[in-house]
Motif scaffolding. Sequence first.
Motif, PDB file in Angstrom:
ATOM      1  N   SER A   1     -87.749  31.443 -41.903  1.00 33.84           N
ATOM      2  CA  SER A   1     -87.181  30.130 -41.281  1.00 33.84           C
ATOM      3  C   SER A   1     -85.382  30.257 -41.652  1.00 33.84           C
ATOM      4  O   SER A   1     -84.710  29.830 -41.585  1.00 33.84           O
ATOM      5  CB  SER A   1     -87.293  29.794 -43.009  1.00 33.84           C
ATOM      6  N   LEU A   2     -85.415  31.423 -42.573  1.00 30.37           N
ATOM      7  CA  LEU A   2     -83.697  32.078 -42.348  1.00 30.37           C
ATOM      8  C   LEU A   2     -83.971  32.681 -41.222  1.00 30.37           C
ATOM      9  O   LEU A   2     -82.376  32.361 -40.704  1.00 30.37           O
ATOM     10  CB  LEU A   2     -83.879  33.391 -43.284  1.00 30.37           C
ATOM     11  N   PHE A   3     -84.202  33.769 -40.275  1.00 30.18           N
ATOM     12  CA  PHE A   3     -84.441  34.002 -38.991  1.00 30.18           C
ATOM     13  C   PHE A   3     -84.252  32.352 -38.113  1.00 30.18           C
ATOM     14  O   PHE A   3     -83.374  32.630 -37.558  1.00 30.18           O
ATOM     15  CB  PHE A   3     -84.533  34.644 -39.189  1.00 30.18           C
ATOM     16  N   ASN A   4     -85.176  31.825 -37.981  1.00 33.70           N
ATOM     17  CA  ASN A   4     -85.049  30.539 -37.364  1.00 33.70           C
ATOM     18  C   ASN A   4     -83.756  29.679 -37.740  1.00 33.70           C
ATOM     19  O   ASN A   4     -83.384  28.996 -36.598  1.00 33.70           O
ATOM     20  CB  ASN A   4     -86.332  29.279 -37.561  1.00 33.70           C
ATOM     21  N   LEU A   5     -83.435  29.798 -39.115  1.00 33.74           N
ATOM     22  CA  LEU A   5     -82.026  29.429 -39.184  1.00 33.74           C
ATOM     23  C   LEU A   5     -80.887  29.897 -37.897  1.00 33.74           C
ATOM     24  O   LEU A   5     -79.528  29.524 -37.539  1.00 33.74           O
ATOM     25  CB  LEU A   5     -81.663  29.485 -40.614  1.00 33.74           C
ATOM     26  N   ILE A   6     -81.002  31.108 -37.595  1.00 29.92           N
ATOM     27  CA  ILE A   6     -79.787  31.733 -37.511  1.00 29.92           C
ATOM     28  C   ILE A   6     -79.802  30.975 -36.019  1.00 29.92           C
ATOM     29  O   ILE A   6     -79.351  31.006 -35.661  1.00 29.92           O
ATOM     30  CB  ILE A   6     -79.847  33.574 -37.620  1.00 29.92           C
ATOM     31  N   LEU A   7     -81.221  31.091 -35.425  1.00 28.98           N
ATOM     32  CA  LEU A   7     -81.169  30.793 -34.067  1.00 28.98           C
ATOM     33  C   LEU A   7     -81.155  30.218 -33.714  1.00 28.98           C
ATOM     34  O   LEU A   7     -79.791  29.615 -32.473  1.00 28.98           O
ATOM     35  CB  LEU A   7     -82.513  31.194 -33.799  1.00 28.98           C
ATOM     36  N   SER A   8     -81.074  28.357 -34.731  1.00 26.65           N
ATOM     37  CA  SER A   8     -80.410  27.634 -34.527  1.00 26.65           C
ATOM     38  C   SER A   8     -78.490  27.452 -34.701  1.00 26.65           C
ATOM     39  O   SER A   8     -78.542  26.643 -33.851  1.00 26.65           O
ATOM     40  CB  SER A   8     -80.682  26.350 -35.264  1.00 26.65           C
ATOM     41  N   ASP A   9     -78.419  28.281 -35.109  1.00 29.70           N
ATOM     42  CA  ASP A   9     -76.728  28.012 -34.948  1.00 29.70           C
ATOM     43  C   ASP A   9     -76.332  28.395 -33.946  1.00 29.70           C
ATOM     44  O   ASP A   9     -75.162  28.398 -33.836  1.00 29.70           O
ATOM     45  CB  ASP A   9     -76.671  28.545 -36.144  1.00 29.70           C
ATOM     46  N   ILE A  10     -76.827  30.197 -33.951  1.00 26.30           N
ATOM     47  CA  ILE A  10     -76.372  30.376 -32.102  1.00 26.30           C
ATOM     48  C   ILE A  10     -76.683  29.781 -30.996  1.00 26.30           C
ATOM     49  O   ILE A  10     -76.234  29.822 -29.950  1.00 26.30           O
ATOM     50  CB  ILE A  10     -77.006  31.895 -32.031  1.00 26.30           C
ATOM     51  N   PHE A  11     -77.553  29.027 -30.920  1.00 26.55           N
ATOM     52  CA  PHE A  11     -77.880  28.370 -29.909  1.00 26.55           C
ATOM     53  C   PHE A  11     -77.999  26.561 -30.388  1.00 26.55           C
ATOM     54  O   PHE A  11     -80.002  26.608 -30.334  1.00 26.55           O
ATOM     55  CB  PHE A  11     -79.282  29.341 -28.639  1.00 26.55           C
ATOM     56  N   PRO A  12     -77.550  26.318 -30.692  1.00 30.56           N
ATOM     57  CA  PRO A  12     -77.689  24.781 -31.569  1.00 30.56           C
ATOM     58  C   PRO A  12     -78.108  24.213 -30.859  1.00 30.56           C
ATOM     59  O   PRO A  12     -79.204  22.487 -31.076  1.00 30.56           O
ATOM     60  CB  PRO A  12     -76.310  24.699 -31.918  1.00 30.56           C
ATOM     61  N   ASN A  13     -78.013  24.097 -28.948  1.00 27.20           N
ATOM     62  CA  ASN A  13     -78.920  22.277 -28.442  1.00 27.20           C
ATOM     63  C   ASN A  13     -79.977  23.253 -27.561  1.00 27.20           C
ATOM     64  O   ASN A  13     -80.252  22.516 -26.696  1.00 27.20           O
ATOM     65  CB  ASN A  13     -77.370  22.176 -27.457  1.00 27.20           C
ATOM     66  N   GLN A  14     -80.175  24.832 -27.595  1.00 23.64           N
ATOM     67  CA  GLN A  14     -80.743  25.502 -27.135  1.00 23.64           C
ATOM     68  C   GLN A  14     -82.326  25.557 -27.833  1.00 23.64           C
ATOM     69  O   GLN A  14     -83.359  25.696 -27.116  1.00 23.64           O
ATOM     70  CB  GLN A  14     -80.237  25.990 -26.000  1.00 23.64           C
ATOM     71  N   PHE A  15     -82.193  25.482 -28.737  1.00 23.22           N
ATOM     72  CA  PHE A  15     -83.328  25.759 -30.071  1.00 23.22           C
ATOM     73  C   PHE A  15     -84.284  24.972 -30.285  1.00 23.22           C
ATOM     74  O   PHE A  15     -83.689  23.715 -30.295  1.00 23.22           O
ATOM     75  CB  PHE A  15     -82.467  26.084 -31.745  1.00 23.22           C
ATOM     76  N   CYS A  16     -85.705  25.364 -29.621  1.00 22.94           N
ATOM     77  CA  CYS A  16     -86.499  24.113 -29.262  1.00 22.94           C
ATOM     78  C   CYS A  16     -87.775  24.333 -30.846  1.00 22.94           C
ATOM     79  O   CYS A  16     -88.898  24.429 -30.875  1.00 22.94           O
ATOM     80  CB  CYS A  16     -87.885  24.730 -28.260  1.00 22.94           C
ATOM     81  N   LYS A  17     -87.053  23.442 -31.848  1.00 25.13           N
ATOM     82  CA  LYS A  17     -87.224  23.596 -33.089  1.00 25.13           C
ATOM     83  C   LYS A  17     -88.746  23.339 -32.918  1.00 25.13           C
ATOM     84  O   LYS A  17     -89.230  22.531 -34.476  1.00 25.13           O
ATOM     85  CB  LYS A  17     -86.315  22.904 -33.997  1.00 25.13           C
ATOM     86  N   ASP A  18     -88.221  21.708 -32.621  1.00 23.06           N
ATOM     87  CA  ASP A  18     -90.154  21.012 -32.683  1.00 23.06           C
ATOM     88  C   ASP A  18     -91.436  21.230 -31.698  1.00 23.06           C
ATOM     89  O   ASP A  18     -92.565  21.127 -31.352  1.00 23.06           O
ATOM     90  CB  ASP A  18     -89.558  20.121 -32.110  1.00 23.06           C
ATOM     91  N   ILE A  19     -91.295  22.744 -31.034  1.00 18.85           N
ATOM     92  CA  ILE A  19     -92.445  23.328 -30.002  1.00 18.85           C
ATOM     93  C   ILE A  19     -93.537  23.453 -30.590  1.00 18.85           C
ATOM     94  O   ILE A  19     -94.301  23.323 -30.126  1.00 18.85           O
ATOM     95  CB  ILE A  19     -91.719  24.389 -29.611  1.00 18.85           C
ATOM     96  N   TYR A  20     -93.497  24.083 -31.757  1.00 16.58           N
ATOM     97  CA  TYR A  20     -94.978  23.865 -32.435  1.00 16.58           C
ATOM     98  C   TYR A  20     -95.647  22.743 -33.158  1.00 16.58           C
ATOM     99  O   TYR A  20     -96.395  23.177 -33.819  1.00 16.58           O
ATOM    100  CB  TYR A  20     -94.823  25.323 -33.619  1.00 16.58           C
ATOM    101  N   GLU A  21     -95.359  21.804 -33.308  1.00 15.48           N
ATOM    102  CA  GLU A  21     -94.741  20.958 -34.168  1.00 15.48           C
ATOM    103  C   GLU A  21     -96.524  20.057 -33.529  1.00 15.48           C
ATOM    104  O   GLU A  21     -96.447  20.379 -32.362  1.00 15.48           O
ATOM    105  CB  GLU A  21     -93.903  19.825 -34.264  1.00 15.48           C
ATOM    106  N   SER A  22     -97.504  19.191 -33.867  1.00 16.76           N
ATOM    107  CA  SER A  22     -98.441  19.157 -33.303  1.00 16.76           C
ATOM    108  C   SER A  22     -99.075  19.498 -32.362  1.00 16.76           C
ATOM    109  O   SER A  22    -100.082  18.919 -31.553  1.00 16.76           O
ATOM    110  CB  SER A  22     -97.687  17.833 -32.706  1.00 16.76           C
ATOM    111  N   MET A  23     -99.026  20.450 -32.721  1.00 12.91           N
ATOM    112  CA  MET A  23    -100.521  21.832 -31.497  1.00 12.91           C
ATOM    113  C   MET A  23    -101.384  21.313 -33.130  1.00 12.91           C
ATOM    114  O   MET A  23    -101.352  21.525 -34.077  1.00 12.91           O
ATOM    115  CB  MET A  23     -99.893  22.979 -31.535  1.00 12.91           C
ATOM    116  N   ASP A  24    -102.815  21.465 -32.292  1.00 15.09           N
ATOM    117  CA  ASP A  24    -103.746  21.248 -32.645  1.00 15.09           C
ATOM    118  C   ASP A  24    -105.172  22.796 -32.323  1.00 15.09           C
ATOM    119  O   ASP A  24    -104.403  23.448 -31.654  1.00 15.09           O
ATOM    120  CB  ASP A  24    -105.182  20.223 -31.886  1.00 15.09           C
ATOM    121  N   GLY A  25    -105.772  22.668 -33.647  1.00 13.12           N
ATOM    122  CA  GLY A  25    -105.913  23.371 -33.787  1.00 13.12           C
ATOM    123  C   GLY A  25    -105.604  25.159 -34.277  1.00 13.12           C
ATOM    124  O   GLY A  25    -104.890  25.284 -34.676  1.00 13.12           O
TER     125      GLY A  25
END
Length: 230
Positions: free
Chosen positions: A166-190
């Motif tokens: 969570s901490l390192f993802n927060l850093i990624l989102s801070d450095i790349f606020p408009n390019q961080f694909c935060k929802d990419i793992y959501e709704s994956m099945d199985g």
Amino acid sequence: MIITDSLGLARAEPELVRAHEAWTQIVISDNSLREKFNFYIYSRFGYTSEGLKNEMDTYLKAYEPDIIILQVGLVDCYPRAMKKVELAIIRLLPSFLQRLIRNLISKHYKKLTKWRTNRYVTPNDFAQNLSLFRNKFENSEFLIIPIAPAHKSICERNSKFEESVSLFNLILSDIFPNQFCKDIYESMDGEIFLSDGQHLSVNGNKQLAEKVTKLLDIVNSTEKKNKNAL
């Protein structure tokens, strides 16, 4: 250009993910994307943000990428029982002592990772490395893939892992606020992970490739609209 750690690679263990089943290969093999983009893959086992910093001038800059898809951070953030220098010292010891110490580390691994705060890359260094990398490629567009959600099998033996992700993802989102694909793992099945809880399964690779393909289609459509507006 796609830059990844081992999550972008084929692997034989702990379960088989063939080359054509790795998400990177699925993306670059998509015929519709190949008509729009020229792809380059730069995937390395155990890759960290230190690698980005050290190789951006010697290797990465030579690719002159218009778009960079970046998947890095798992190796940086993973809480370790031992520091690199400690492991280096252990390797210098006689074999019987190495085995004894490694058995002790394995026996007390859960406690060691709970008590200690060892990572290959500190949060501050991670942020600095990413900032340097972003600034070096200021004319490139980025798509940042988050560190995958912490699997319960790892959290059971490494209690700080979920917090660290969570901490390192927060850093990624801070450095790349408009390019961080935060929802990419959501709704994956199985089950999207192999039995090690870290690397993507064939199913996980397939679904990640589908998400990245959709993002690239959006990027391509946006670029076309911007050109038409000029």
